[in-house]
Design an enzyme around this catalytic site. Structure first.
Site, PDB file in Angstrom:
ATOM      1  N   ASP A  83       0.877  -1.170  -0.007  1.00 29.18           N
ATOM      2  CA  ASP A  83       0.100  -0.070  -0.080  1.00 29.18           C
ATOM      3  C   ASP A  83       0.832   1.124   0.022  1.00 29.18           C
ATOM      4  O   ASP A  83       2.226   1.064   0.070  1.00 29.18           O
ATOM      5  CB  ASP A  83      -1.087   0.017   1.124  1.00 29.18           C
ATOM      6  CG  ASP A  83      -0.274  -0.185   2.531  1.00 29.18           C
ATOM      7  OD1 ASP A  83       0.984  -0.195   2.710  1.00 29.18           O
ATOM      8  OD2 ASP A  83      -0.925  -0.580   3.649  1.00 29.18           O
ATOM      9  N   ASN A 151      -7.515  -1.473  13.606  1.00 23.50           N
ATOM     10  CA  ASN A 151      -8.815  -1.260  13.214  1.00 23.50           C
ATOM     11  C   ASN A 151      -9.128  -2.766  12.219  1.00 23.50           C
ATOM     12  O   ASN A 151     -10.420  -2.957  11.878  1.00 23.50           O
ATOM     13  CB  ASN A 151      -9.409  -0.192  12.638  1.00 23.50           C
ATOM     14  CG  ASN A 151      -8.889   0.063  11.045  1.00 23.50           C
ATOM     15  OD1 ASN A 151      -7.852  -0.750  10.924  1.00 23.50           O
ATOM     16  ND2 ASN A 151      -9.551   0.921  10.452  1.00 23.50           N
ATOM     17  N   HIS A 153      -7.720  -3.484   9.533  1.00 24.06           N
ATOM     18  CA  HIS A 153      -7.435  -3.552   8.167  1.00 24.06           C
ATOM     19  C   HIS A 153      -6.297  -4.325   7.883  1.00 24.06           C
ATOM     20  O   HIS A 153      -5.231  -4.647   8.679  1.00 24.06           O
ATOM     21  CB  HIS A 153      -7.435  -2.037   7.906  1.00 24.06           C
ATOM     22  CG  HIS A 153      -6.031  -1.336   8.306  1.00 24.06           C
ATOM     23  ND1 HIS A 153      -5.921   0.075   8.101  1.00 24.06           N
ATOM     24  CD2 HIS A 153      -4.720  -1.877   8.383  1.00 24.06           C
ATOM     25  CE1 HIS A 153      -4.618   0.368   8.582  1.00 24.06           C
ATOM     26  NE2 HIS A 153      -3.992  -0.677   8.711  1.00 24.06           N
ATOM     27  N   GLU A 158     -10.033  -1.317   4.552  1.00 23.05           N
ATOM     28  CA  GLU A 158     -10.489  -0.701   5.810  1.00 23.05           C
ATOM     29  C   GLU A 158     -11.907  -1.391   6.074  1.00 23.05           C
ATOM     30  O   GLU A 158     -12.364  -1.798   5.137  1.00 23.05           O
ATOM     31  CB  GLU A 158     -10.877   0.881   5.883  1.00 23.05           C
ATOM     32  CG  GLU A 158      -9.535   1.904   5.466  1.00 23.05           C
ATOM     33  CD  GLU A 158      -8.649   1.813   6.581  1.00 23.05           C
ATOM     34  OE1 GLU A 158      -8.692   1.118   7.664  1.00 23.05           O
ATOM     35  OE2 GLU A 158      -7.655   2.794   6.524  1.00 23.05           O
TER      36      GLU A 158
END
Ligand code: GLP
Length: 255
Positions: A83, A151, A153, A158
């Site tokens: 990413d 979280n 991800h 996400e």
């Protein structure tokens, strides 16, 4: 991108994840390095997908040490980043700079063996198409190194009602916008480029490193084995070969 998307479908039926626990990040990283080197020994042209962040940092340092040895494993290794942040005004904090420093330079990965995102491209959807094409030509990923986001991800996939399958421009969750990598960035990115969840699941093998503060609850959610888009990492239960290495402290606080 107009990709089809994945919808959450509840409980997993094929729980295939090899979970190992380690007393600290050093022990975890040594095991991770042994896995990477063993795979490279079998396949020197390995396509390695590299996450950034703190979880794989010690692993990359161990690989860099290996890269200094005369008969290096890495002469044919190929690297694709997982990413990239969009909107950083300098290269500081970028995934590109991190991977260059941690992997590409120490392992002497030549330009033709590195397939990085250009977050400054004028047309970011076209940039996603370009990376997707590289992945089609070079892939599938042989070994995908992942960190677990606070979280849940993976990359910048996400939590969402629907997850994108392939490379796309992602809107970052508020928690991701607080990531330490971009802590000193003058303007905090709100978007990122990322491989999609299917690109990750298409990897032949996945190495998930679970390390760092603030991940107790999300680790508990992952270990429950229940697949949900609220925690994209739970989709890894659908993969047939995941090595999940967990720092012991995280588990202690999660159970
Ligand atoms: C960021 C990075 C990812 C990384 C994740 C977890 O989103 N762009 O590549 O896997 O955070 O980071 P950390 O290991 O620092 O918790």
């Amino acid at each position: 991108m107009g990709d089809p998307e994945i919808s959450s479908n509840g409980k997993n039926s094929r729980s295939i994840m090899n979970i190992s626990y380690f007393s600290n990040a050093s022990a975890m990283s040594q095991k991770a390095a042994a896995i990477v080197l063993e795979d490279l020994d079998k396949n020197p042209e390995l396509l390695l997908c590299a996450a950034t962040g703190s979880s794989p940092k010690m692993l990359y340092q161990l690989l860099a040490e290996e890269g200094q040895k005369p008969s290096s494993f890495f002469q044919k290794t190929r690297v694709i980043p997982l990413d990239e942040w969009i909107g950083l005004t300098t290269s500081k904090g970028s995934c590109h700079a991190y991977i260059q420093e941690q992997l590409v330079v120490p392992l002497q990965i030549s330009k033709d063996r590195y397939f990085g995102f250009n977050a400054e491209a004028a047309d970011l959807d076209k940039e996603c198409e370009r990376i997707q094409k590289s992945l089609q030509q070079e892939g599938p990923i042989d070994l995908c190194i992942l960190g677990l986001g606070k979280n849940g991800h993976l990359g910048f996939n996400e939590p969402a009602t629907e997850l994108k399958l392939h490379c796309h421009v992602a809107t970052l969750a508020p928690q991701s916008q607080e990531h330490a990598m971009i802590g000193s960035a003058p303007t905090k990115p709100t978007k990122g480029l990322t491989l999609g969840i299917q690109d990750i699941l298409d990897a032949k093998k996945i190495l998930l490193l679970v390390s760092g503060d603030g991940k107790a609850e999300v680790t508990k959610q992952l270990l429950s084995g229940s697949i949900t888009n609220d925690c994209p990492a739970t989709w890894l239960w659908r993969h047939s070969h995941v090595e999940c290495l967990i720092e012991h402290d995280i588990v202690n606080t999660a159970t």
